[in-house]
Design an enzyme around this catalytic site. Structure first.
Site, PDB file in Angstrom:
ATOM      1  N   SER A   1       1.222  -1.266   0.343  1.00 24.21           N
ATOM      2  CA  SER A   1      -0.263   0.094   0.009  1.00 24.21           C
ATOM      3  C   SER A   1       0.464   1.579  -0.094  1.00 24.21           C
ATOM      4  O   SER A   1       2.245   1.349   0.613  1.00 24.21           O
ATOM      5  CB  SER A   1      -0.724  -0.060   0.881  1.00 24.21           C
ATOM      6  OG  SER A   1      -0.741   0.754   1.985  1.00 24.21           O
ATOM      7  N   LYS A   2       1.013   2.009  -0.354  1.00 27.08           N
ATOM      8  CA  LYS A   2       0.979   3.218  -0.763  1.00 27.08           C
ATOM      9  C   LYS A   2       1.638   3.604   1.248  1.00 27.08           C
ATOM     10  O   LYS A   2       2.485   4.769   1.562  1.00 27.08           O
ATOM     11  CB  LYS A   2      -0.160   4.498  -1.053  1.00 27.08           C
ATOM     12  CG  LYS A   2      -0.134   4.485  -2.437  1.00 27.08           C
ATOM     13  CD  LYS A   2      -0.506   5.083  -3.373  1.00 27.08           C
ATOM     14  CE  LYS A   2      -0.221   5.088  -4.676  1.00 27.08           C
ATOM     15  NZ  LYS A   2      -0.539   5.774  -5.556  1.00 27.08           N
ATOM     16  N   ARG A   3       1.070   3.423   2.069  1.00 27.43           N
ATOM     17  CA  ARG A   3       1.168   4.011   3.444  1.00 27.43           C
ATOM     18  C   ARG A   3       1.890   3.025   3.822  1.00 27.43           C
ATOM     19  O   ARG A   3       2.872   3.455   4.661  1.00 27.43           O
ATOM     20  CB  ARG A   3       0.023   3.388   4.304  1.00 27.43           C
ATOM     21  CG  ARG A   3      -0.407   5.125   4.323  1.00 27.43           C
ATOM     22  CD  ARG A   3      -2.447   4.490   4.671  1.00 27.43           C
ATOM     23  NE  ARG A   3      -3.001   3.579   4.263  1.00 27.43           N
ATOM     24  CZ  ARG A   3      -3.913   3.053   4.421  1.00 27.43           C
ATOM     25  NH1 ARG A   3      -3.938   2.844   5.524  1.00 27.43           N
ATOM     26  NH2 ARG A   3      -4.343   1.770   3.952  1.00 27.43           N
ATOM     27  N   SER A   4       2.926   2.379   3.035  1.00 24.10           N
ATOM     28  CA  SER A   4       3.595   1.562   3.843  1.00 24.10           C
ATOM     29  C   SER A   4       4.715   1.827   3.816  1.00 24.10           C
ATOM     30  O   SER A   4       6.050   1.368   4.470  1.00 24.10           O
ATOM     31  CB  SER A   4       3.935   0.105   2.865  1.00 24.10           C
ATOM     32  OG  SER A   4       4.839   0.252   1.430  1.00 24.10           O
TER      33      SER A   4
END
Ligand code: GLU
Length: 483
Positions: free
Chosen positions: A254-257
């Site tokens: 995910s982009k949040r990783s």
């Protein structure tokens, strides 16, 4: 044989995600492996997702990774414009959509958002909206009237509801879907822009793309793309859908990783070549088990038929290892360019930064690890005299004290603080006293660094610290040991 032409078709929505980088890389490698062309096309038709500056990030990332395009917005190859919003302004997509309307493969839809909302249903917890072809039955007269009155409209693909559609993907094989599953997807939106679904087909055809390389999230829409190609009477390109990339927990990256984009990784101290090498192996493997590849080696070795269907795991441990290999194999000059900012964050004193850089080059995997290896150069840390005790070197706090007292006058009487000279002096001293090298060096190095592990030996450290600071630290060691 026709020349292979591939494209990278990013939407300017932010940093370049590793999935996008892999798509770009594979498209580049497939083209270059066969001496073909690699194109860049900017897909900016989704006005809501557009991010200012994102196009510059795309150019910068391609340049930094060496994925040089043969055609693109900045390199005309006769298929321009290469920016979809510019193509839209020329009325290109509407023109092609109208051709489909003539062929009864598409139709105007004037349904209001309220009506479309009422078609939404919840299937297994997922909200879906399948258009009911309501506007397909409008008469020519009604359509003409609506258009004249300026009623907002979209243009939809007219898909059959019975039978099946098949297509071939070079990685996933033959895929057949029931036409009842095909939605009448929007081709032209109410703002006049085409959807990705329509623009990609029109542009890939007009730009002569032979191999469409993209993430497997587009696999399920490909039957609809196939129907568009067929409706136009165009050749269907070779599809190469790349497998999902997951994190170590096997969940979609995910982009949040935090490590999901090229720029994130650069900021975390990874080097471009290592990232490219690592990304190449996310879903592709060579016939042998070679792992370190330059871009040129990848071009030679890349047989896209070896791309795998199974999800690829983004393994940070492996990336770090690979990065370390790149740092080790780099020239000292190149490494220093990368390392200098990290060294300067820690070292404010006028020390020889180049020497410090050479010391850490083979000891780190990522650049931010530099600081913990070199911080003692700036300032001697507080340390416990227990550190003087080393079983193998046969040192303890008592014999270390007498050793430091013995070497101090020697070190005070020499002016030549080069590694070679200091090493020779201490070797000589060892021979005279029948001391082993480790027995001498361990206490000196401890006094100089206050650390168990240092990126270099005692004499190299003295060379960098210089005479005054080396003597000062040895005296501090003697004081500590005397207490
Ligand atoms: N514009 C699409 C994206 O950025 C490109 C997909 C494709 O490669 O066709 O996801």
């Amino acid at each position: 044989m026709t020349k292979i032409r591939t494209r990278y078709a990013p939407s300017p929505t932010g940093r370049m995600h590793v999935g996008n980088l892999r798509t770009a890389l594979y498209a580049y490698l497939i083209a270059k492996h066969e001496g073909g062309d690699f194109l860049l096309r900017i897909e900016d038709t989704d006005q809501e997702r557009y991010v200012e500056g994102a196009t510059e990030i795309i150019y910068r990332t391609l340049a930094e990774t060496g994925l040089i395009h043969d055609e693109g917005p900045d390199k005309d190859g006769g298929c321009g414009p290469y920016v979809q919003s510019e193509r839209q302004k020329q009325g290109l997509y509407l023109e092609y959509a109208k051709k489909l309307i003539e062929k009864k493969q598409a139709y105007y839809c004037f349904c209001t958002p309220e009506r479309l909302n009422s078609l939404r249903s919840n299937v297994n917890g997922e909200e879906i909206m399948k258009y009911d072809k309501h506007c397909l039955s409008l008469s020519d007269e009604e359509i003409k009237n609506n258009l004249e009155r300026g009623i907002p409209y979209v243009i939809r693909q007219n898909n059959p509801t019975t039978g099946t559609t098949s297509f071939h993907d070079d990685i996933y094989g033959d895929i057949t879907v029931d036409n009842s599953e095909l939605d009448d997807m929007v081709l032209i939106k109410s703002d006049g822009y085409p959807t990705y679904n329509f623009a990609n087909v029109v542009d890939d055809h007009l730009m002569g793309i032979t191999h469409v390389v993209r993430g497997n999230e587009y696999l399920s829409s490909s039957p609809k793309y196939n129907r568009l190609y067929e409706a136009f009477g165009w050749d269907v390109p070779t599809y190469v859908h790349c497998p999902l990339i997951t994190n170590e927990e096997h969940k979609k990256l995910s982009k949040r990783s935090g490590h999901s984009s090229f720029e994130d990784l650069i900021e975390q101290g990874y080097v471009s070549e290592a990232i490219v090498n690592f990304v190449a192996l996310l879903g592709w493997s060579p016939e042998d088990d070679k792992e370190i590849f330059s871009l040129d080696e990848l071009i030679k070795a890349f047989d896209y038929k070896h791309i795998s269907k199974s999800p690829a795991v983004f393994d940070m441990v492996k990336l770090s290892w690979m990065n370390g290999e790149y740092l080790k194999n780099m020239s000292e000059e190149d490494f220093f360019i990368l390392a200098e900012p990290y060294i300067k964050e820690v070292i404010k004193k006028p020390l020889d930064l180049k020497k410090i850089s050479n010391m850490v080059k083979t000891r780190i995997e990522v650049l931010p690890q530099i600081s913990s290896h070199i911080d003692f150069f700036e300032e001697l840390p507080e340390y416990d005299i227990e550190m003087y005790t080393h079983k193998k070197m046969k040192t303890n706090s008592e014999n270390s004290l007498s050793l430091l007292n013995e070497v101090l006058p020697l070190l005070e009487s020499t002016e030549d603080y080069t590694n070679d000279n200091l090493f020779a002096i201490l070797q000589e001293f060892g021979k005279e006293h029948e001391y082993k090298t480790g027995f001498i060096m361990w206490p000196i190095r401890t006094a100089l660094s206050g650390k168990q592990m240092t990126p270099a030996g005692a004499t190299e450290i003295m060379e960098v610290l210089g005479k005054d600071e080396s003597i000062r630290r040895i005296k501090i060691g003697i004081d500590k040991l005397q207490q």
